[in-house]
Design a protein around this motif. Sequence first.
Motif, PDB file in Angstrom:
ATOM      1  N   HIS A 273      -0.350   6.511 -19.059  1.00 27.84           N
ATOM      2  CA  HIS A 273      -1.709   6.689 -19.503  1.00 27.84           C
ATOM      3  C   HIS A 273      -2.003   8.292 -19.827  1.00 27.84           C
ATOM      4  CE1 HIS A 273      -2.165   2.998 -17.428  1.00 27.84           C
ATOM      5  NE2 HIS A 273      -2.873   2.408 -18.134  1.00 27.84           N
TER       6      HIS A 273
ATOM      7  N   VAL B   6       8.080  -2.133  -9.944  1.00 25.02           N
ATOM      8  CA  VAL B   6       7.295  -2.619 -11.124  1.00 25.02           C
ATOM      9  C   VAL B   6       6.803  -1.229 -11.731  1.00 25.02           C
ATOM     10  CG1 VAL B   6       5.354  -3.543 -12.000  1.00 25.02           C
ATOM     11  CG2 VAL B   6       6.708  -4.703 -10.160  1.00 25.02           C
TER      12      VAL B   6
ATOM     13  N   VAL C 242      -7.534   6.123  -2.260  1.00 26.79           N
ATOM     14  CA  VAL C 242      -6.443   6.922  -2.796  1.00 26.79           C
ATOM     15  C   VAL C 242      -6.600   8.214  -2.866  1.00 26.79           C
ATOM     16  CG1 VAL C 242      -7.235   6.742  -5.312  1.00 26.79           C
ATOM     17  CG2 VAL C 242      -4.751   6.756  -4.771  1.00 26.79           C
TER      18      VAL C 242
ATOM     19  N   ARG D 267      -8.238  -0.534 -18.495  1.00 34.84           N
ATOM     20  CA  ARG D 267      -7.022  -0.022 -18.719  1.00 34.84           C
ATOM     21  C   ARG D 267      -6.218  -0.318 -17.328  1.00 34.84           C
ATOM     22  NH1 ARG D 267      -6.807   4.833 -22.516  1.00 34.84           N
ATOM     23  NH2 ARG D 267      -4.449   4.879 -21.980  1.00 34.84           N
TER      24      ARG D 267
ATOM     25  N   THR E 256      -1.121  -6.709  -8.757  1.00 35.64           N
ATOM     26  CA  THR E 256       0.387  -6.190  -9.025  1.00 35.64           C
ATOM     27  C   THR E 256       0.647  -4.756  -8.533  1.00 35.64           C
ATOM     28  OG1 THR E 256       0.079  -7.343 -11.168  1.00 35.64           O
ATOM     29  CG2 THR E 256       1.884  -5.785 -11.101  1.00 35.64           C
ATOM     30  N   GLY E 257      -0.570  -3.691  -8.581  1.00 34.81           N
ATOM     31  CA  GLY E 257      -0.458  -2.676  -7.880  1.00 34.81           C
ATOM     32  C   GLY E 257      -1.105  -2.526  -6.688  1.00 34.81           C
TER      33      GLY E 257
ATOM     34  N   CYS F 200      -4.180  -4.599 -13.217  1.00 39.16           N
ATOM     35  CA  CYS F 200      -3.185  -4.533 -12.165  1.00 39.16           C
ATOM     36  C   CYS F 200      -3.639  -4.160 -10.972  1.00 39.16           C
ATOM     37  CB  CYS F 200      -1.892  -3.745 -12.606  1.00 39.16           C
ATOM     38  SG  CYS F 200      -0.999  -4.229 -13.960  1.00 39.16           S
ATOM     39  N   HIS F 201      -4.829  -3.583 -11.028  1.00 34.27           N
ATOM     40  CA  HIS F 201      -5.618  -2.716  -9.760  1.00 34.27           C
ATOM     41  C   HIS F 201      -6.937  -3.390  -9.280  1.00 34.27           C
ATOM     42  CE1 HIS F 201      -2.462   0.240  -9.193  1.00 34.27           C
ATOM     43  NE2 HIS F 201      -2.496   0.414 -10.504  1.00 34.27           N
TER      44      HIS F 201
ATOM     45  N   TRP G  48      -1.876  14.947  -7.729  1.00 35.08           N
ATOM     46  CA  TRP G  48      -0.617  13.901  -7.774  1.00 35.08           C
ATOM     47  C   TRP G  48      -1.164  12.664  -8.409  1.00 35.08           C
ATOM     48  CZ3 TRP G  48       0.114   9.032  -6.515  1.00 35.08           C
ATOM     49  CH2 TRP G  48       1.278   8.423  -5.988  1.00 35.08           C
ATOM     50  N   ILE G  49      -2.409  12.457  -8.028  1.00 35.99           N
ATOM     51  CA  ILE G  49      -2.807  11.134  -8.905  1.00 35.99           C
ATOM     52  C   ILE G  49      -3.018  11.429 -10.483  1.00 35.99           C
ATOM     53  CG2 ILE G  49      -5.130   9.731  -9.222  1.00 35.99           C
ATOM     54  CD1 ILE G  49      -5.726  10.704  -6.317  1.00 35.99           C
TER      55      ILE G  49
ATOM     56  N   PHE H 269       6.300  -1.493  -4.205  1.00 38.43           N
ATOM     57  CA  PHE H 269       5.954  -2.515  -5.331  1.00 38.43           C
ATOM     58  C   PHE H 269       7.167  -3.000  -6.314  1.00 38.43           C
ATOM     59  CE2 PHE H 269       1.352  -3.147  -4.415  1.00 38.43           C
ATOM     60  CZ  PHE H 269       1.336  -2.208  -3.567  1.00 38.43           C
TER      61      PHE H 269
ATOM     62  N   PRO I 116       2.742   1.327 -16.382  1.00 39.16           N
ATOM     63  CA  PRO I 116       2.586   2.098 -17.659  1.00 39.16           C
ATOM     64  C   PRO I 116       2.160   3.241 -17.942  1.00 39.16           C
ATOM     65  CG  PRO I 116       1.314   0.151 -17.859  1.00 39.16           C
ATOM     66  CD  PRO I 116       1.945   0.213 -16.532  1.00 39.16           C
TER      67      PRO I 116
ATOM     68  N   ILE J 263       6.078   4.601  -3.167  1.00 37.92           N
ATOM     69  CA  ILE J 263       5.128   3.274  -3.463  1.00 37.92           C
ATOM     70  C   ILE J 263       5.848   2.476  -4.575  1.00 37.92           C
ATOM     71  CG2 ILE J 263       3.982   4.808  -4.976  1.00 37.92           C
ATOM     72  CD1 ILE J 263       1.899   2.843  -3.130  1.00 37.92           C
ATOM     73  N   TYR J 264       6.862   3.194  -5.392  1.00 42.28           N
ATOM     74  CA  TYR J 264       7.667   2.349  -6.468  1.00 42.28           C
ATOM     75  C   TYR J 264       8.561   1.669  -5.948  1.00 42.28           C
ATOM     76  CZ  TYR J 264      10.508   1.869 -10.341  1.00 42.28           C
ATOM     77  OH  TYR J 264      11.441   1.574 -11.404  1.00 42.28           O
TER      78      TYR J 264
ATOM     79  N   VAL K 249      -0.756   8.785 -12.732  1.00 42.75           N
ATOM     80  CA  VAL K 249      -1.512   8.262 -13.926  1.00 42.75           C
ATOM     81  C   VAL K 249      -0.959   8.288 -15.408  1.00 42.75           C
ATOM     82  CG1 VAL K 249      -3.750   7.575 -14.761  1.00 42.75           C
ATOM     83  CG2 VAL K 249      -3.628   7.585 -12.276  1.00 42.75           C
TER      84      VAL K 249
ATOM     85  N   ILE L 294       8.135   9.963 -10.415  1.00 41.77           N
ATOM     86  CA  ILE L 294       9.052   9.167  -9.699  1.00 41.77           C
ATOM     87  C   ILE L 294      10.455   9.893  -9.907  1.00 41.77           C
ATOM     88  CG2 ILE L 294      10.484   6.764  -9.541  1.00 41.77           C
ATOM     89  CD1 ILE L 294       7.580   5.786 -10.229  1.00 41.77           C
TER      90      ILE L 294
HETATM   91  C1  HEC Z   1       0.882  -2.990 -15.542  1.00 38.55           C
HETATM   92  C2  HEC Z   1       0.287  -2.803 -14.364  1.00 38.55           C
HETATM   93  C3  HEC Z   1      -0.549  -1.411 -13.979  1.00 38.55           C
HETATM   94  C4  HEC Z   1      -1.436  -1.047 -14.736  1.00 38.55           C
HETATM   95  C5  HEC Z   1      -2.306  -1.324 -16.068  1.00 38.55           C
HETATM   96  C6  HEC Z   1      -1.737   0.330 -14.032  1.00 38.55           C
HETATM   97  N1  HEC Z   1      -1.179   0.272 -12.747  1.00 38.55           N
HETATM   98 FE1  HEC Z   1      -1.544   1.684 -11.161  1.00 38.55          FE
HETATM   99  N2  HEC Z   1       0.332   0.990 -10.368  1.00 38.55           N
HETATM  100  C7  HEC Z   1       0.844  -0.207 -10.832  1.00 38.55           C
HETATM  101  C8  HEC Z   1       2.054  -0.498  -9.651  1.00 38.55           C
HETATM  102  C9  HEC Z   1       2.806  -1.426  -9.832  1.00 38.55           C
HETATM  103  C10 HEC Z   1       1.863   0.829  -8.880  1.00 38.55           C
HETATM  104  C11 HEC Z   1       2.820   0.960  -7.584  1.00 38.55           C
HETATM  105  C12 HEC Z   1       3.796   2.265  -7.792  1.00 38.55           C
HETATM  106  C13 HEC Z   1       4.773   1.678  -8.890  1.00 38.55           C
HETATM  107  O1  HEC Z   1       5.355   0.464  -9.148  1.00 38.55           O
HETATM  108  O2  HEC Z   1       5.076   2.434  -9.724  1.00 38.55           O
HETATM  109  C14 HEC Z   1       0.727   1.721  -9.305  1.00 38.55           C
HETATM  110  C15 HEC Z   1       0.210   2.572  -8.539  1.00 38.55           C
HETATM  111  C16 HEC Z   1      -0.919   3.306  -8.874  1.00 38.55           C
HETATM  112  C17 HEC Z   1      -1.016   4.616  -8.126  1.00 38.55           C
HETATM  113  C18 HEC Z   1      -0.509   4.895  -6.917  1.00 38.55           C
HETATM  114  C19 HEC Z   1      -1.265   4.469  -5.773  1.00 38.55           C
HETATM  115  C20 HEC Z   1      -0.754   4.843  -4.495  1.00 38.55           C
HETATM  116  O3  HEC Z   1      -1.272   4.427  -3.189  1.00 38.55           O
HETATM  117  O4  HEC Z   1      -0.140   5.806  -4.040  1.00 38.55           O
HETATM  118  C21 HEC Z   1      -2.270   5.112  -9.037  1.00 38.55           C
HETATM  119  C22 HEC Z   1      -3.287   6.132  -8.133  1.00 38.55           C
HETATM  120  C23 HEC Z   1      -2.345   4.104  -9.835  1.00 38.55           C
HETATM  121  N3  HEC Z   1      -1.707   3.093  -9.955  1.00 38.55           N
HETATM  122  C24 HEC Z   1      -3.867   4.254 -10.646  1.00 38.55           C
HETATM  123  C25 HEC Z   1      -3.874   3.568 -11.809  1.00 38.55           C
HETATM  124  C26 HEC Z   1      -4.633   3.698 -12.860  1.00 38.55           C
HETATM  125  C27 HEC Z   1      -6.016   4.904 -12.664  1.00 38.55           C
HETATM  126  C28 HEC Z   1      -4.728   2.906 -14.060  1.00 38.55           C
HETATM  127  C29 HEC Z   1      -5.289   2.735 -15.189  1.00 38.55           C
HETATM  128  C30 HEC Z   1      -5.847   3.989 -15.978  1.00 38.55           C
HETATM  129  C31 HEC Z   1      -3.294   1.960 -13.584  1.00 38.55           C
HETATM  130  N4  HEC Z   1      -2.918   2.409 -12.458  1.00 38.55           N
HETATM  131  C32 HEC Z   1      -2.948   1.065 -14.396  1.00 38.55           C
HETATM  132  C33 HEC Z   1       0.645  -0.978 -11.795  1.00 38.55           C
HETATM  133  C34 HEC Z   1      -0.280  -0.806 -12.871  1.00 38.55           C
END
Ligand code: HEC
Length: 177
Positions: free
Chosen positions: A95, A90, A53, A34, A46-47, A38-39, A61-62, A87, A93, A83-84, A66, A73
């Motif tokens: 979860h 973007v 973290v 999941r 992408t992320g 992106c990560h 917060w995390i 990046f 989604p 962070i939004y 998530v 935001i």
């Molecule tokens: C479609 C792409 C996408 C997916 C899938 C995704 N993320 Fe992200 N994530 C991003 C983006 C882009 C950002 C940067 C913040 C923003 O743009 O909202 C981000 C930011 C984060 C952050 C903040 C990091 C920080 O340094 O503050 C965390 C934690 C995070 N994601 C965890 C997850 C986890 C855990 C999952 C899976 C359950 C996940 N993400 C799935 C795109 C994604």
Amino acid sequence: MKNRSLLVAFLLIISGGGLYANPVEDGKTIFVSRCAACHNVNRILTGPALAGVDQRRSMDWIVKFVQSSQALIKSGDKDAVAIYHQFNQVVMPDHADLTSDNIKSIVEYINASTQKESDAPFVKPSKLETHYLPPSLQRDYGMFLIYLMAVGLLVALLLFIVRMNTIAEATRKKQVD
Ligand code: HEC
């Protein structure tokens, strides 16, 4: 009888393994299916790279981010907004179905796969070995012999040419005479 108690013990061990599931393994399963699109833990895709973290954000917060990054935001959370924007807005989604335990196990997986300095993809300067060895007469004896022979041949050829010229000259002089 003996066989049966062995079987029971065996079943207990197997089910025990299931009960005490490894959070890192759980986290990995969720992360791969999941988040990995992106990560990456150690690289920005992408992320953001997620290594460390839980040092820059609180667990609470995390979990919130998530479950619904946009909700956080929109609530005006400074870090989430930053962070939004970093990046390019973007949208990550939601979860919402992941429990805080699920998300904690993801963080454990992240910490377990964070690259330590020692396995970074580059070699530390102290570990570099030179592969270049200066030429040495002993080691390169064969090459040296070939070199000498080549020089010798060249000299012989030059002498031969000079000699031929002298003979040709002499013959011509004789004819003129
Ligand atoms: C479609 C792409 C996408 C997916 C899938 C995704 N993320 Fe992200 N994530 C991003 C983006 C882009 C950002 C940067 C913040 C923003 O743009 O909202 C981000 C930011 C984060 C952050 C903040 C990091 C920080 O340094 O503050 C965390 C934690 C995070 N994601 C965890 C997850 C986890 C855990 C999952 C899976 C359950 C996940 N993400 C799935 C795109 C994604």
